[in-house]
Design an enzyme around this catalytic site. Structure first.
Site, PDB file in Angstrom:
ATOM      1  N   ARG A   1       1.035  -0.892  -0.577  1.00 29.20           N
ATOM      2  CA  ARG A   1       0.222  -0.252  -0.171  1.00 29.20           C
ATOM      3  C   ARG A   1       1.214   1.402   0.284  1.00 29.20           C
ATOM      4  O   ARG A   1       1.304   1.331   0.859  1.00 29.20           O
ATOM      5  CB  ARG A   1      -0.912  -0.308   1.258  1.00 29.20           C
ATOM      6  CG  ARG A   1      -2.275   0.711   0.957  1.00 29.20           C
ATOM      7  CD  ARG A   1      -3.275   0.368   2.280  1.00 29.20           C
ATOM      8  NE  ARG A   1      -2.803   0.750   3.386  1.00 29.20           N
ATOM      9  CZ  ARG A   1      -3.434   1.154   3.879  1.00 29.20           C
ATOM     10  NH1 ARG A   1      -4.348   1.707   3.874  1.00 29.20           N
ATOM     11  NH2 ARG A   1      -3.179   1.680   5.761  1.00 29.20           N
TER      12      ARG A   1
ATOM     13  N   THR B   1      -0.937   7.674  -1.103  1.00 27.25           N
ATOM     14  CA  THR B   1      -2.291   7.045  -1.384  1.00 27.25           C
ATOM     15  C   THR B   1      -2.845   6.716  -0.863  1.00 27.25           C
ATOM     16  O   THR B   1      -4.659   6.387  -1.660  1.00 27.25           O
ATOM     17  CB  THR B   1      -1.569   6.930  -3.094  1.00 27.25           C
ATOM     18  OG1 THR B   1      -1.182   6.011  -3.404  1.00 27.25           O
ATOM     19  CG2 THR B   1      -1.707   8.118  -4.526  1.00 27.25           C
TER      20      THR B   1
ATOM     21  N   ASP C   1      -3.797  -7.984  11.759  1.00 30.15           N
ATOM     22  CA  ASP C   1      -3.252  -8.269  11.151  1.00 30.15           C
ATOM     23  C   ASP C   1      -3.000  -9.592  10.653  1.00 30.15           C
ATOM     24  O   ASP C   1      -2.283 -10.102  11.270  1.00 30.15           O
ATOM     25  CB  ASP C   1      -2.154  -7.344  10.755  1.00 30.15           C
ATOM     26  CG  ASP C   1      -1.038  -7.561   9.341  1.00 30.15           C
ATOM     27  OD1 ASP C   1      -0.824  -8.566   9.214  1.00 30.15           O
ATOM     28  OD2 ASP C   1      -1.256  -6.253   9.132  1.00 30.15           O
TER      29      ASP C   1
ATOM     30  N   ASP D   1       1.171 -10.326  10.445  1.00 35.92           N
ATOM     31  CA  ASP D   1       1.759 -10.668  11.651  1.00 35.92           C
ATOM     32  C   ASP D   1       0.674 -11.522  12.343  1.00 35.92           C
ATOM     33  O   ASP D   1       1.872 -12.770  13.034  1.00 35.92           O
ATOM     34  CB  ASP D   1       0.874  -9.467  12.104  1.00 35.92           C
ATOM     35  CG  ASP D   1       1.642  -7.951  11.787  1.00 35.92           C
ATOM     36  OD1 ASP D   1       2.508  -7.831  10.659  1.00 35.92           O
ATOM     37  OD2 ASP D   1       1.168  -6.745  12.385  1.00 35.92           O
TER      38      ASP D   1
END
Ligand code: URA
Length: 215
Positions: A109, A113, A206, A209
């Site tokens: 990502r 933006t 996550d 993770d």
């Protein structure tokens, strides 16, 4: 299996998926158990998602007599995990379809933006194949849409693309369906919403993770 307000979305809300997903969500669940559960959840979701695969007739000999059976041409299936959390799902699909080919899409990502940028892409031939794209968390739908773009540009048709996730946010489904109304989406849970950091609520945190114990 439950239909949702989007006709492209199927929710695999079996007692087993509800049970396993509850354990996955729990912060007490460590990475080993999380990985095992993600594998098992993928088996259950893929079982439903593969329902529409075509079979062809084959003549076989049972110990009793000759008969006509049915087989899937799993060489005509491609599995594409989105790196990195999708890696936790591809073994599950490969267990069911051992002759499928596997491709990879790596997306990160952009800090400013917030849009997905492709950093790795290795896609085998997908023309006239069924393609299963894997990502446990369908959050904003940006990465999912980008991955479908890549697969379509490689020659797959939307009608034969299946997006498999474990948890989805309504925002992500809206985005993916708006960009790709011709694909099918399978998930085990449609959660409430995204939070201000684009995490799914209640979600499971996550997924990468949780899988690989990144601090
Ligand atoms: N990706 C994750 O791993 N978790 C979320 O909640 C959203 C995106």
């Amino acid at each position: 299996m439950k239909k949702a307000k989007w006709e492209q979305l199927m929710i695999v809300d079996h007692p087993l998926t509800k049970h396993k997903l509850t354990i996955m969500r729990d912060t007490q669940t460590g990475p080993k158990e999380f990985r095992e559960l993600l594998y098992e959840m993928t088996l259950l979701i893929a079982y439903e998602a593969t329902y529409q695969l075509k079979t062809h007739e084959v003549s076989i000999e049972t110990p009793i007599c000759r008969m006509t059976g049915e087989k899937i041409e799993d060489k005509d299936v491609t599995i594409v995990p989105i790196l990195r959390a999708g890696l936790g799902m591809f073994e599950g699909v490969l267990t069911l379809l051992p002759n499928a080919s596997v491709g990879y899409v790596g997306l990160y990502r952009d800090h400013d933006t917030h849009l997905p940028i492709e950093y790795y892409c290795k896609i085998p031939t997908v023309q006239e194949k069924d393609v299963f794209i894997l990502d446990p968390m369908l959050a904003t739908g940006h990465s999912a849409s980008k991955a479908v773009d890549v697969i379509k540009q490689s020659g797959a048709t939307g009608e034969r693309i299946f997006f498999l996730s474990i948890i989805s946010a309504p925002e992500g489904i809206d985005e993916l369906v708006a960009n790709h109304p011709d694909i099918k989406i399978f998930t085990a849970s449609l959660d409430e919403r995204l939070n201000e950091r684009d995490y799914i609520v209640p979600g499971l945190g996550d997924a990468g993770d949780r899988l690989y114990k990144t601090p």
